[in-house]
Design a protein around this motif. Structure first.
Motif, PDB file in Angstrom:
ATOM      1  N   TYR A 127      17.224 128.470 -22.217  1.00 41.16           N
ATOM      2  CA  TYR A 127      16.246 128.561 -21.127  1.00 41.16           C
ATOM      3  C   TYR A 127      14.860 128.882 -21.675  1.00 41.16           C
ATOM      4  CZ  TYR A 127      19.426 128.159 -17.146  1.00 41.16           C
ATOM      5  OH  TYR A 127      20.303 127.682 -16.211  1.00 41.16           O
ATOM      6  N   ALA A 128      14.793 129.738 -22.675  1.00 40.86           N
ATOM      7  CA  ALA A 128      13.494 130.090 -23.255  1.00 40.86           C
ATOM      8  C   ALA A 128      12.821 128.886 -23.894  1.00 40.86           C
ATOM      9  CB  ALA A 128      13.675 131.204 -24.291  1.00 40.86           C
ATOM     10  N   LEU A 129      13.615 127.944 -24.390  1.00 36.84           N
ATOM     11  CA  LEU A 129      13.071 126.730 -24.995  1.00 36.84           C
ATOM     12  C   LEU A 129      12.737 125.667 -23.953  1.00 36.84           C
ATOM     13  CD1 LEU A 129      15.381 126.229 -28.133  1.00 36.84           C
ATOM     14  CD2 LEU A 129      13.238 127.474 -27.949  1.00 36.84           C
ATOM     15  N   GLY A 130      13.096 125.917 -22.701  1.00 38.78           N
ATOM     16  CA  GLY A 130      12.860 124.916 -21.660  1.00 38.78           C
ATOM     17  C   GLY A 130      13.821 123.753 -21.722  1.00 38.78           C
ATOM     18  N   GLU A 131      14.983 123.956 -22.331  1.00 39.45           N
ATOM     19  CA  GLU A 131      15.967 122.878 -22.490  1.00 39.45           C
ATOM     20  C   GLU A 131      17.152 123.030 -21.545  1.00 39.45           C
ATOM     21  OE1 GLU A 131      15.814 120.135 -24.767  1.00 39.45           O
ATOM     22  OE2 GLU A 131      13.728 120.810 -24.676  1.00 39.45           O
ATOM     23  N   GLU A 132      16.993 123.847 -20.494  1.00 40.04           N
ATOM     24  CA  GLU A 132      18.110 124.112 -19.593  1.00 40.04           C
ATOM     25  C   GLU A 132      18.589 122.875 -18.832  1.00 40.04           C
ATOM     26  OE1 GLU A 132      14.301 125.202 -17.344  1.00 40.04           O
ATOM     27  OE2 GLU A 132      15.106 125.383 -19.380  1.00 40.04           O
ATOM     28  N   GLY A 133      17.773 121.831 -18.779  1.00 39.70           N
ATOM     29  CA  GLY A 133      18.196 120.605 -18.111  1.00 39.70           C
ATOM     30  C   GLY A 133      19.402 119.952 -18.759  1.00 39.70           C
ATOM     31  N   LYS A 134      19.667 120.298 -20.021  1.00 37.62           N
ATOM     32  CA  LYS A 134      20.827 119.737 -20.722  1.00 37.62           C
ATOM     33  C   LYS A 134      22.108 120.524 -20.456  1.00 37.62           C
ATOM     34  CE  LYS A 134      17.956 118.026 -24.527  1.00 37.62           C
ATOM     35  NZ  LYS A 134      17.627 118.143 -25.968  1.00 37.62           N
ATOM     36  N   LEU A 135      21.971 121.754 -19.957  1.00 36.93           N
ATOM     37  CA  LEU A 135      23.134 122.620 -19.765  1.00 36.93           C
ATOM     38  C   LEU A 135      23.942 122.195 -18.548  1.00 36.93           C
ATOM     39  CD1 LEU A 135      22.076 126.337 -20.369  1.00 36.93           C
ATOM     40  CD2 LEU A 135      23.922 125.089 -21.490  1.00 36.93           C
ATOM     41  N   ILE A 136      25.246 122.035 -18.738  1.00 36.02           N
ATOM     42  CA  ILE A 136      26.125 121.727 -17.605  1.00 36.02           C
ATOM     43  C   ILE A 136      27.132 122.845 -17.358  1.00 36.02           C
ATOM     44  CG2 ILE A 136      25.908 119.231 -17.887  1.00 36.02           C
ATOM     45  CD1 ILE A 136      28.743 119.335 -19.192  1.00 36.02           C
ATOM     46  N   ALA A 137      27.283 123.787 -18.307  1.00 37.43           N
ATOM     47  CA  ALA A 137      28.227 124.889 -18.131  1.00 37.43           C
ATOM     48  C   ALA A 137      27.917 125.975 -19.146  1.00 37.43           C
ATOM     49  CB  ALA A 137      29.674 124.412 -18.280  1.00 37.43           C
ATOM     50  N   ARG A 138      28.485 127.173 -18.904  1.00 35.23           N
ATOM     51  CA  ARG A 138      28.264 128.322 -19.788  1.00 35.23           C
ATOM     52  C   ARG A 138      29.533 129.166 -19.768  1.00 35.23           C
ATOM     53  NH1 ARG A 138      28.814 132.911 -16.174  1.00 35.23           N
ATOM     54  NH2 ARG A 138      28.640 131.956 -14.122  1.00 35.23           N
ATOM     55  N   ASP A 139      29.566 130.199 -20.637  1.00 32.83           N
ATOM     56  CA  ASP A 139      30.738 131.077 -20.647  1.00 32.83           C
ATOM     57  C   ASP A 139      30.441 132.338 -19.843  1.00 32.83           C
ATOM     58  OD1 ASP A 139      30.771 133.539 -23.078  1.00 32.83           O
ATOM     59  OD2 ASP A 139      29.020 132.297 -22.683  1.00 32.83           O
ATOM     60  N   THR A 169      29.898 135.356 -20.590  1.00 31.70           N
ATOM     61  CA  THR A 169      28.908 136.319 -21.072  1.00 31.70           C
ATOM     62  C   THR A 169      27.480 135.920 -20.706  1.00 31.70           C
ATOM     63  OG1 THR A 169      28.630 135.257 -23.245  1.00 31.70           O
ATOM     64  CG2 THR A 169      30.417 136.865 -23.024  1.00 31.70           C
ATOM     65  N   ALA A 170      27.281 134.703 -20.215  1.00 29.13           N
ATOM     66  CA  ALA A 170      25.941 134.226 -19.862  1.00 29.13           C
ATOM     67  C   ALA A 170      25.637 134.614 -18.422  1.00 29.13           C
ATOM     68  CB  ALA A 170      25.839 132.717 -20.044  1.00 29.13           C
ATOM     69  N   THR A 171      24.997 135.746 -18.256  1.00 27.22           N
ATOM     70  CA  THR A 171      24.666 136.251 -16.921  1.00 27.22           C
ATOM     71  C   THR A 171      23.163 136.290 -16.664  1.00 27.22           C
ATOM     72  OG1 THR A 171      24.725 138.518 -17.762  1.00 27.22           O
ATOM     73  CG2 THR A 171      26.773 137.635 -16.826  1.00 27.22           C
ATOM     74  N   TYR A 172      22.398 135.773 -17.603  1.00 23.80           N
ATOM     75  CA  TYR A 172      20.934 135.746 -17.462  1.00 23.80           C
ATOM     76  C   TYR A 172      20.419 134.470 -18.116  1.00 23.80           C
ATOM     77  CZ  TYR A 172      16.048 137.219 -17.626  1.00 23.80           C
ATOM     78  OH  TYR A 172      14.696 137.287 -17.460  1.00 23.80           O
ATOM     79  N   PRO A 173      19.397 133.840 -17.510  1.00 20.87           N
ATOM     80  CA  PRO A 173      18.743 134.158 -16.241  1.00 20.87           C
ATOM     81  C   PRO A 173      19.651 133.860 -15.050  1.00 20.87           C
ATOM     82  CG  PRO A 173      17.910 132.088 -17.085  1.00 20.87           C
ATOM     83  CD  PRO A 173      18.793 132.641 -18.153  1.00 20.87           C
ATOM     84  N   GLU A 174      19.191 134.228 -13.884  1.00 19.99           N
ATOM     85  CA  GLU A 174      20.001 134.090 -12.681  1.00 19.99           C
ATOM     86  C   GLU A 174      20.438 132.646 -12.462  1.00 19.99           C
ATOM     87  OE1 GLU A 174      19.736 135.148  -7.891  1.00 19.99           O
ATOM     88  OE2 GLU A 174      18.214 135.896  -9.285  1.00 19.99           O
ATOM     89  N   ALA A 175      19.575 131.699 -12.829  1.00 20.20           N
ATOM     90  CA  ALA A 175      19.912 130.286 -12.635  1.00 20.20           C
ATOM     91  C   ALA A 175      21.158 129.893 -13.425  1.00 20.20           C
ATOM     92  CB  ALA A 175      18.733 129.409 -13.046  1.00 20.20           C
ATOM     93  N   ALA A 176      21.387 130.551 -14.557  1.00 15.30           N
ATOM     94  CA  ALA A 176      22.546 130.202 -15.388  1.00 15.30           C
ATOM     95  C   ALA A 176      23.850 130.561 -14.705  1.00 15.30           C
ATOM     96  CB  ALA A 176      22.450 130.916 -16.737  1.00 15.30           C
ATOM     97  N   VAL A 177      23.830 131.597 -13.880  1.00 15.97           N
ATOM     98  CA  VAL A 177      25.051 132.046 -13.215  1.00 15.97           C
ATOM     99  C   VAL A 177      25.589 130.972 -12.269  1.00 15.97           C
ATOM    100  CG1 VAL A 177      26.056 133.868 -11.780  1.00 15.97           C
ATOM    101  CG2 VAL A 177      24.260 134.419 -13.422  1.00 15.97           C
ATOM    102  N   ALA A 178      24.721 130.113 -11.787  1.00 15.93           N
ATOM    103  CA  ALA A 178      25.144 129.049 -10.878  1.00 15.93           C
ATOM    104  C   ALA A 178      25.890 127.931 -11.603  1.00 15.93           C
ATOM    105  CB  ALA A 178      23.934 128.474 -10.146  1.00 15.93           C
ATOM    106  N   LEU A 179      25.807 127.890 -12.931  1.00 18.64           N
ATOM    107  CA  LEU A 179      26.500 126.853 -13.698  1.00 18.64           C
ATOM    108  C   LEU A 179      27.995 127.126 -13.743  1.00 18.64           C
ATOM    109  CD1 LEU A 179      24.074 126.572 -16.751  1.00 18.64           C
ATOM    110  CD2 LEU A 179      24.365 124.878 -14.926  1.00 18.64           C
TER     111      LEU A 179
END
Length: 518
Positions: A277-289, A291-301
């Motif tokens: 997210y800090a790199l501005g590459e979150e558009g490529k992310l489709i899922a997370r594990d 432990t990824a609870t930040y930023p809030e937008a990641a929790v929706a994945l």
């Protein structure tokens, strides 16, 4: 009557079968079947025609293949390499040259099993087809050849390998950061490309133990084999058979390279997700594990599971094109299966230090093909961490901090050296009260008193591992320390405090405030 569960692909081809045994819990089996029973129980089923494989684009030439092959630092980079070069696996072996791949006699297949059984060497066998992979870990004992089939007939492992359908056997050498690794690969006449590699028990050293070298020499008399780090594996392609390994290195990342396709990226490790997210590459992310609870937008994945307890099915359910994992994720077998399912993955090294954070940021940028974008956040983090260090430079009496991981049943489990907790205490101008051991261990009352903490530090979390301040102070040993007498307990969010990512400078600053005041 033999009872079994049988699985078929969309074309009606059998891919897996599970037989019941006398020891099977049939009551539990019946409940499982009842829960999974399809509503449609008509006799006919519909199948779909198999899609023709997409034609490959322009394939790489031999010079580019050899250049990339020689540049490998980890065996797991092989899959991404041949994908990027548009080369089927066997084509790559035939093209690269005999210093990296050369054919063996077909007798090497049976010889491997016979030698392994005779020497009682532990193997890991990956038996797969286009729809399923099964894994056996341990020795093989009973080897019987019946007609064209080589059979392993052990209580915990049955294998029936059609020797007459083997068309080619190759020795393949792959460079790694610790030397070359050599595998033995088996192909059928269809040259099918469904590779499933091997994985030895975690921590096993692949660099040719004496017994493994003896088996290697029997199978691979070519002098090139004997001069490198060795492992042997059999890969099943279509009907050819099984995959067996004598040893393997765990995945580590010395240098990362751009993913061949990062358009559907899964990130394993909360700090890696934050960096993306800090790199501005979150558009490529489709899922997370988990432990990824930040930023809030990641929790929706979609959540694919806990980083140390990954299941291949959960990760594959989101159809990833690339998997970026923090060092220490696993288990290794799950990552191996994902790699062989065609998912390119790379491991980002973990280090609980100022420099380690900068390495992670730049490694993520490199893997996503945006190294330039990583420099700005890396510089900002570096500056912020140096500024926090200056805040504590003049502290002469540094507080002793006891990091308590859990207090279940009144038993205090605390951090020694080499942990994320240990790594966060020093830059905050404090001292870890436990220096006698590494990792996390349960403390005796005597050890707590001897540690003499001024402050207790904990993750702010609930659940079974949590303990109230009152419970901690009521511990007889803690009550005798300065921390207990002063009720000096600090709680911070776990991912924030121990993530060692973009927010670490802020976390250290907050810890300094809590320890010494603003």
């Amino acid at each position: 009557m033999r009872r079994s569960l049988q699985f078929f692909d969309q074309q009606g081809v059998a891919v897996h079968k599970v037989h019941a045994r006398p020891s099977t819990n049939f009551e539990a089996r019946d409940v499982l079947i009842a829960n999974l029973r399809h509503a449609d129980q008509s006799e006919g089923i519909s199948v779909t025609a198999a899609e023709a494989p997409e034609p490959l684009g322009e394939a790489a030439g031999i010079p580019e293949l050899r250049e990339r092959w020689a540049a490998m630092t980890d065996t797991h980079q092989f899959f991404g390499m041949i994908k990027a070069l548009n080369l089927p696996r066997l084509d790559a072996l035939e093209m690269v040259g005999e210093d990296y791949a050369f054919q063996l006699d077909h007798a090497a297949v049976a010889k491997l099993f016979e030698e392994a059984a005779a020497s009682e060497l532990p193997l890991m066998a990956f038996v797969g087809n286009h729809g399923c992979i099964q894994i056996h870990a341990g020795p093989v004992k009973t080897i019987k050849t019946m007609g064209p089939r080589l059979n392993v007939m052990d209580d915990t492992f049955h294998l029936h390998l059609r020797l007459d359908q083997i068309a080619a056997v190759w020795a393949v050498r792959k460079p790694t950061a610790d030397g070359h690794v050599t595998s033995v690969e088996v192909y059928d006449a269809q040259r099918a490309d469904h590779p499933v590699l091997r994985q030895a028990p975690e921590g096993h050293d692949e660099r040719c133990p004496a017994d493994h070298c003896r088996v290697t020499a029997a199978l691979c008399p070519n002098p090139r084999c004997l001069s490198s780090a060795m492992s042997l594996s059999f890969k099943r392609f279509s009907a050819a058979g099984a995959i067996v390994a004598l040893a393997s290195l765990p995945a580590t990342a010395q240098e990362l390279h751009p993913f061949a396709d990062s358009s559907r990226l899964v990130s394993i490790g909360g700090s890696l997700t934050e960096i993306i997210y800090a790199l501005g590459e979150e558009g490529k992310l489709i899922a997370r594990d988990q432990t990824a609870t930040y930023p809030e937008a990641a929790v929706a994945l979609p959540d694919v599971g806990y980083m140390r307890q990954l299941a291949p099915e959960g990760v594959l359910s989101v159809s990833p094109s690339a998997l970026l994992v923090i060092e220490g994720s696993g288990p290794p077998e799950a990552l191996e299966v994902l790699s062989h399912a065609g998912v390119e993955y790379q491991t980002v090294p973990e280090s609980f230090s100022h420099e380690g954070i900068l390495v992670k940021v730049r490694a993520v940028g490199q893997a996503l093909g945006v190294p330039d974008k990583a420099e700005a956040p890396a510089t900002e983090i570096d500056t912020a961490l140096k500024a926090v260090k200056q805040r504590t430079a003049d502290i002469t009496t540094r507080k002793r901090v006891l990091f308590v991981l859990s207090a279940e049943g009144g038993k205090i489990r605390a951090s020694g050296t080499g942990t994320a907790a240990d790594g966060i205490i020093a830059p905050a101008g404090a001292v870890n009260a436990i220096e006698e051991y590494s990792g996390y261990k349960a403390l005796t009352e005597e050890a707590i008193i001897e540690a003499a903490p001024d402050v207790i530090l904990m993750m702010d979390r609930g659940g079974d591992h949590s303990a109230s301040n009152a419970d901690l102070i009521a511990n007889p040993a803690i009550a005798l320390t300065e921390a207990g007498r002063n009720h000096a307990i600090i709680r911070l969010d776990g991912a924030y405090l121990l993530g060692f990512g973009p927010r670490t400078a802020e976390a250290v600053s907050d810890l300094v405030d809590a320890l010494y005041g603003e």
